[in-house]
Motif scaffolding. Structure first.
Motif, PDB file in Angstrom:
ATOM      1  N   LYS A   1       0.850  -1.194   0.000  1.00 24.52           N
ATOM      2  CA  LYS A   1       0.000   0.000   0.000  1.00 24.52           C
ATOM      3  C   LYS A   1       0.881   1.238   0.000  1.00 24.52           C
ATOM      4  N   TYR A   2       0.229   2.363  -0.273  1.00 23.26           N
ATOM      5  CA  TYR A   2       0.947   3.633  -0.252  1.00 23.26           C
ATOM      6  C   TYR A   2       1.110   4.107   1.185  1.00 23.26           C
ATOM      7  N   CYS A   3       2.322   4.416   1.595  1.00 23.60           N
ATOM      8  CA  CYS A   3       2.565   4.941   2.935  1.00 23.60           C
ATOM      9  C   CYS A   3       2.712   6.455   2.845  1.00 23.60           C
ATOM     10  N   PRO A   4       1.832   7.226   3.526  1.00 19.62           N
ATOM     11  CA  PRO A   4       1.924   8.691   3.451  1.00 19.62           C
ATOM     12  C   PRO A   4       3.151   9.256   4.165  1.00 19.62           C
TER      13      PRO A   4
ATOM     14  N   PRO B   1     -26.927  -7.909  11.246  1.00 21.15           N
ATOM     15  CA  PRO B   1     -26.179  -9.165  11.124  1.00 21.15           C
ATOM     16  C   PRO B   1     -24.704  -8.949  10.826  1.00 21.15           C
ATOM     17  N   THR B   2     -24.352  -7.770  10.356  1.00 23.32           N
ATOM     18  CA  THR B   2     -22.957  -7.509  10.013  1.00 23.32           C
ATOM     19  C   THR B   2     -22.455  -6.304  10.787  1.00 23.32           C
ATOM     20  N   ARG B   3     -21.126  -6.132  10.815  1.00 25.88           N
ATOM     21  CA  ARG B   3     -20.572  -4.940  11.442  1.00 25.88           C
ATOM     22  C   ARG B   3     -19.573  -4.317  10.483  1.00 25.88           C
ATOM     23  N   LYS B   4     -19.341  -3.050  10.697  1.00 25.98           N
ATOM     24  CA  LYS B   4     -18.420  -2.354   9.822  1.00 25.98           C
ATOM     25  C   LYS B   4     -17.000  -2.563  10.329  1.00 25.98           C
ATOM     26  N   LEU B   5     -16.099  -2.874   9.417  1.00 24.09           N
ATOM     27  CA  LEU B   5     -14.717  -3.153   9.798  1.00 24.09           C
ATOM     28  C   LEU B   5     -13.902  -1.867   9.796  1.00 24.09           C
ATOM     29  N   ASP B   6     -12.964  -1.802  10.729  1.00 26.25           N
ATOM     30  CA  ASP B   6     -12.116  -0.632  10.879  1.00 26.25           C
ATOM     31  C   ASP B   6     -10.670  -1.108  10.809  1.00 26.25           C
ATOM     32  N   PHE B   7     -10.004  -0.805   9.700  1.00 26.81           N
ATOM     33  CA  PHE B   7      -8.653  -1.324   9.499  1.00 26.81           C
ATOM     34  C   PHE B   7      -7.587  -0.297   9.824  1.00 26.81           C
ATOM     35  N   ARG B   8      -6.437  -0.802  10.296  1.00 25.57           N
ATOM     36  CA  ARG B   8      -5.252   0.023  10.448  1.00 25.57           C
ATOM     37  C   ARG B   8      -4.149  -0.639   9.637  1.00 25.57           C
TER      38      ARG B   8
ATOM     39  N   HIS C   1      -1.613   3.931   9.599  1.00 26.39           N
ATOM     40  CA  HIS C   1      -2.581   4.869   9.035  1.00 26.39           C
ATOM     41  C   HIS C   1      -3.798   4.080   8.579  1.00 26.39           C
ATOM     42  N   SER C   2      -4.903   4.799   8.376  1.00 29.59           N
ATOM     43  CA  SER C   2      -6.120   4.156   7.896  1.00 29.59           C
ATOM     44  C   SER C   2      -6.478   4.720   6.542  1.00 29.59           C
ATOM     45  N   ILE C   3      -7.221   3.942   5.766  1.00 24.94           N
ATOM     46  CA  ILE C   3      -7.617   4.366   4.431  1.00 24.94           C
ATOM     47  C   ILE C   3      -9.126   4.350   4.347  1.00 24.94           C
TER      48      ILE C   3
END
Ligand SMILES: [Zn+2]
Length: 96
Positions: free
Chosen positions: A9-12, A61-68, A78-80
């Protein structure tokens, strides 16, 4: 859903594409010194009910994912954008 744990991925911070390790964000404990939290704690004191009842029969039934994304070169996270909904997440190693 399956997702590779290592992604390019791109690292800022490095300003280029590097190898990143994907991880889910952990839940942090709620802050106790905000105005709304103080109001909530005052309301919960003594007799009386919970400020607002939880709506029933609306469980999702689902949850929102939060990625780092953690850069392996500079070790910064960082998050995208926003996450997407998924029932189950499985982070897989590349080459397995
Ligand atoms: Zn970096």
């Amino acid at each position: 859903m399956k997702m590779p744990k290592n992604q390019r991925k791109y690292c800022p911070f490095c300003r280029k594409h590097t190898e990143h390790i994907v991880e889910e964000a952990k839940r942090k404990p709620r802050r106790q010194d905000t105005r709304s939290q103080r109001r909530f704690l005052r309301k919960m004191k003594g007799y009386g009910s919970f400020p607002k009842e939880n709506p029933k029969g609306r469980e999702k039934p689902t949850r929102k994912l939060d990625f780092r994304y953690k850069c392996t070169v500079c070790n910064k996270k960082h998050s995208i954008g926003e996450g997407f909904r998924s029932k189950k997440l499985e982070l897989t190693k590349v080459g397995e």
